[in-house]
Write a protein that holds these residues in place. Structure first.
Motif, PDB file in Angstrom:
ATOM      1  N   GLU A 148       1.106  -0.838  -0.045  1.00  0.00           N
ATOM      2  CA  GLU A 148      -0.216  -0.240   0.183  1.00  0.00           C
ATOM      3  C   GLU A 148       0.492   1.215  -0.121  1.00  0.00           C
ATOM      4  N   GLU A 149       0.014   2.584  -0.676  1.00  0.00           N
ATOM      5  CA  GLU A 149       1.825   3.655  -0.681  1.00  0.00           C
ATOM      6  C   GLU A 149       0.542   4.287   0.368  1.00  0.00           C
ATOM      7  N   HIS A 150       1.409   4.533   1.428  1.00  0.00           N
ATOM      8  CA  HIS A 150       0.935   5.098   2.419  1.00  0.00           C
ATOM      9  C   HIS A 150       2.727   5.494   3.364  1.00  0.00           C
ATOM     10  N   LYS A 151       3.235   7.178   3.334  1.00  0.00           N
ATOM     11  CA  LYS A 151       4.752   7.383   2.938  1.00  0.00           C
ATOM     12  C   LYS A 151       4.287   8.199   4.856  1.00  0.00           C
ATOM     13  N   PHE A 152       5.353   7.106   5.327  1.00  0.00           N
ATOM     14  CA  PHE A 152       5.628   7.799   6.783  1.00  0.00           C
ATOM     15  C   PHE A 152       7.027   8.334   6.955  1.00  0.00           C
ATOM     16  N   SER A 153       6.546  10.157   7.881  1.00  0.00           N
ATOM     17  CA  SER A 153       7.835  10.346   8.092  1.00  0.00           C
ATOM     18  C   SER A 153       8.878  10.115   9.598  1.00  0.00           C
ATOM     19  N   MET A 154       7.823   9.064   9.921  1.00  0.00           N
ATOM     20  CA  MET A 154       9.145   8.904  11.153  1.00  0.00           C
ATOM     21  C   MET A 154       8.833   7.471  11.506  1.00  0.00           C
ATOM     22  N   VAL A 155      10.064   5.804  11.207  1.00  0.00           N
ATOM     23  CA  VAL A 155      10.192   4.320  11.348  1.00  0.00           C
ATOM     24  C   VAL A 155      10.351   3.996  12.236  1.00  0.00           C
ATOM     25  N   LEU A 156      10.321   3.284  12.218  1.00  0.00           N
ATOM     26  CA  LEU A 156      11.388   2.312  12.913  1.00  0.00           C
ATOM     27  C   LEU A 156      11.534   1.217  12.818  1.00  0.00           C
ATOM     28  N   GLU A 157      12.679   0.190  11.902  1.00  0.00           N
ATOM     29  CA  GLU A 157      13.086  -0.560  11.233  1.00  0.00           C
ATOM     30  C   GLU A 157      13.612  -1.641  12.102  1.00  0.00           C
ATOM     31  N   ALA A 158      13.062  -2.776  12.932  1.00  0.00           N
ATOM     32  CA  ALA A 158      13.754  -3.661  13.522  1.00  0.00           C
ATOM     33  C   ALA A 158      14.032  -5.213  12.176  1.00  0.00           C
ATOM     34  N   THR A 159      14.432  -5.399  12.075  1.00  0.00           N
ATOM     35  CA  THR A 159      14.129  -6.545  11.194  1.00  0.00           C
ATOM     36  C   THR A 159      15.848  -6.807  11.452  1.00  0.00           C
ATOM     37  N   PRO A 160      16.129  -8.157  10.859  1.00  0.00           N
ATOM     38  CA  PRO A 160      17.829  -9.157  10.316  1.00  0.00           C
ATOM     39  C   PRO A 160      17.980  -8.781   9.125  1.00  0.00           C
ATOM     40  N   ASN A 161      17.311  -8.174   8.483  1.00  0.00           N
ATOM     41  CA  ASN A 161      16.911  -8.261   6.855  1.00  0.00           C
ATOM     42  C   ASN A 161      17.344  -6.908   6.067  1.00  0.00           C
ATOM     43  N   PRO A 162      18.327  -6.939   5.275  1.00  0.00           N
ATOM     44  CA  PRO A 162      18.429  -5.894   4.353  1.00  0.00           C
ATOM     45  C   PRO A 162      17.386  -5.616   3.133  1.00  0.00           C
ATOM     46  N   ASN A 163      17.229  -4.313   2.725  1.00  0.00           N
ATOM     47  CA  ASN A 163      15.784  -4.326   1.772  1.00  0.00           C
ATOM     48  C   ASN A 163      14.509  -4.218   2.189  1.00  0.00           C
ATOM     49  N   ILE A 208      12.836  -1.561   3.714  1.00  0.00           N
ATOM     50  CA  ILE A 208      11.964  -0.647   3.617  1.00  0.00           C
ATOM     51  C   ILE A 208      11.910   0.030   1.845  1.00  0.00           C
ATOM     52  N   SER A 209      10.377   0.427   1.483  1.00  0.00           N
ATOM     53  CA  SER A 209      10.579   0.323   0.377  1.00  0.00           C
ATOM     54  C   SER A 209      10.524   2.027  -0.006  1.00  0.00           C
ATOM     55  N   GLU A 210       9.986   2.681  -1.313  1.00  0.00           N
ATOM     56  CA  GLU A 210       9.228   3.455  -1.719  1.00  0.00           C
ATOM     57  C   GLU A 210       8.726   4.504  -1.175  1.00  0.00           C
ATOM     58  N   GLY A 211       7.086   3.307  -1.411  1.00  0.00           N
ATOM     59  CA  GLY A 211       6.347   3.290  -0.704  1.00  0.00           C
ATOM     60  C   GLY A 211       5.679   3.748   0.528  1.00  0.00           C
ATOM     61  N   MET A 212       6.736   3.444   1.259  1.00  0.00           N
ATOM     62  CA  MET A 212       6.706   3.720   2.564  1.00  0.00           C
ATOM     63  C   MET A 212       7.301   4.683   3.475  1.00  0.00           C
ATOM     64  N   VAL A 213       8.132   5.706   2.514  1.00  0.00           N
ATOM     65  CA  VAL A 213       8.661   6.259   3.161  1.00  0.00           C
ATOM     66  C   VAL A 213       8.282   8.625   2.567  1.00  0.00           C
ATOM     67  N   ALA A 214       8.064   9.132   3.347  1.00  0.00           N
ATOM     68  CA  ALA A 214       8.011  10.627   2.816  1.00  0.00           C
ATOM     69  C   ALA A 214       9.232  11.197   2.365  1.00  0.00           C
ATOM     70  N   GLU A 215       9.468  12.045   1.638  1.00  0.00           N
ATOM     71  CA  GLU A 215      10.737  12.432   1.207  1.00  0.00           C
ATOM     72  C   GLU A 215      11.734  13.150   2.169  1.00  0.00           C
ATOM     73  N   ARG A 216      10.855  13.556   3.037  1.00  0.00           N
ATOM     74  CA  ARG A 216      12.437  13.721   3.999  1.00  0.00           C
ATOM     75  C   ARG A 216      11.449  12.874   6.063  1.00  0.00           C
ATOM     76  N   CYS A 217      11.643  11.856   5.920  1.00  0.00           N
ATOM     77  CA  CYS A 217      11.741  10.913   7.172  1.00  0.00           C
ATOM     78  C   CYS A 217      12.569  10.535   7.836  1.00  0.00           C
ATOM     79  N   LEU A 218      12.800  10.633   8.783  1.00  0.00           N
ATOM     80  CA  LEU A 218      13.576   9.852  10.058  1.00  0.00           C
ATOM     81  C   LEU A 218      13.492   7.852  10.391  1.00  0.00           C
ATOM     82  N   ILE A 219      14.607   7.460   9.866  1.00  0.00           N
ATOM     83  CA  ILE A 219      14.896   5.964  10.116  1.00  0.00           C
ATOM     84  C   ILE A 219      15.260   5.870  11.479  1.00  0.00           C
ATOM     85  N   SER A 220      15.078   5.202  12.179  1.00  0.00           N
ATOM     86  CA  SER A 220      15.298   4.664  13.370  1.00  0.00           C
ATOM     87  C   SER A 220      15.410   3.581  13.520  1.00  0.00           C
TER      88      SER A 220
END
Ligand code: NAD
Ligand code: 2YJ
Ligand code: MG
Length: 259
Positions: free
Chosen positions: A193-208, A210-222
């Motif tokens: 789904e296309e929903h862009k977030f400006s705040m993201v917490l990623e906690a997986t042991p895998n690469p890639n 995060i995809s383009e459709g998830m992140v706002a132009e300006r965002c913080l990935i923690s």
């Protein structure tokens, strides 16, 4: 679960300073301020006993010395015990350590001998990375995305729900998603789904992850996830503040948690 490797731990202080600068720029606070806010505690030169543990996959080169570097960075009085395991524990307690740090392949704990508080690395890491994401100065709403609901991500999502954010989450494991929906009240997120977030917490042991459709132009990935889940091309295309570091931030969170 992925184990830390000696390579992950190289250049720890430099990474710590670099992440501290990113965090300050993105939230207006440094790591210590953020931990103080979460737990309402301060550190005051406590004595920290670091006990190397040989069980399972055994000693990780640089693990104990990294913990020593981190405790000293936060103004504490650290010491690695001469012996590992039970003998090391005895040594730490006998030498009047206030806090004991030790880890096997499954769990990494901080135990405050004075007040009895005990904290785990996975919970404290989830909580502190979640808090960092949630304090993004340029957030466009209260929506926050959690990618990965394992030990770290679940604790992070729980913290964000308690802090009244609109917590969207994704994990490919259906049972985990169901549990998080029922117990925490997270909003299930479909990565298609296309929903862009400006705040993201990623906690997986895998690469890639995060995809383009998830992140706002300006965002913080923690992200405590190792390896980093952000594909290089997305990082280059957008204005992304990236907080990512293999050990220090989580350990700082553990120390403040047991005070
Ligand atoms: P875990 O195995 O308990 O959980 C990982 C979760 O990620 C699982 O639920 C899995 O289904 C999910 N997942 C896998 N691929 C995914 C994808 N593409 N999208 C969404 N979810 C996905 O692991 P954990 O203990 O929670 O640790 C997570 C990561 O954090 C690991 O890489 C671990 O090494 C790292 N870690 C780092 C620190 C630190 O200080 N930086 C501290 C603790 C753990
Ligand atoms: O004492 C040692 O050198 C070893 N027994 C340390 C083991 C460290 N454990 C881990 O890395 C586990 N994955 C759990 C802790 C996660 C830290 N981010
Ligand atoms: Mg960390």
């Amino acid at each position: 679960m992925a184990l830390l490797t000696p390579q992950d731990l190289e250049g720890l202080t430099k990474q710590l300073e670099c992440n501290n600068n990113t965090i300050k720029k993105a939230t207006g606070m440094d790591i210590a301020d953020i931990c103080k806010q979460i737990y309402g505690t301060t550190l005051d030169g406590e004595k920290v006993g670091i006990v190397p543990i040989t069980s399972g996959n055994g000693i990780i080169t640089n693990f104990s010395s990294s913990l020593l570097t981190i405790t000293e960075y936060f103004g504490l009085d650290g010491a690695i015990t001469e012996h590992p395991d039970v003998t090391g524990y005895y040594e730490a307690v006998s030498s009047d350590a206030d806090i004991i740090l030790m880890a096997d392949d499954h769990i990494f704990i901080a135990h405050n001998m004075r007040n009895g508080k005990i904290a785990t690395n996975h919970v404290c890491t989830g909580v502190v990375y979640a808090e960092i994401a949630s304090r993004y100065k340029y957030a466009d709403s209260k929506d926050i995305l959690v990618i990965g609901l394992g030990r770290v991500g679940y604790a992070g999502a729980q913290h964000l729900v308690k802090r009244n954010f609109d917590v969207y989450a994704y994990d490919p494991d259906r049972e985990t998603m169901e549990k998080a929906r029922k117990e925490l009240g997270i909003i299930p997120y479909d990565p298609e789904e296309e929903h862009k977030f400006s705040m993201v917490l990623e906690a997986t042991p895998n690469p890639n992850t995060i995809s383009e459709g998830m992140v706002a132009e300006r965002c913080l990935i923690s992200t405590p996830g190792i390896p980093c889940g952000l594909p290089e091309d997305i990082g280059e295309r957008n204005e992304i503040d990236l907080v990512m570091e293999p050990l220090t931030i989580g350990v700082a969170s553990m120390l403040y948690a047991v005070m």
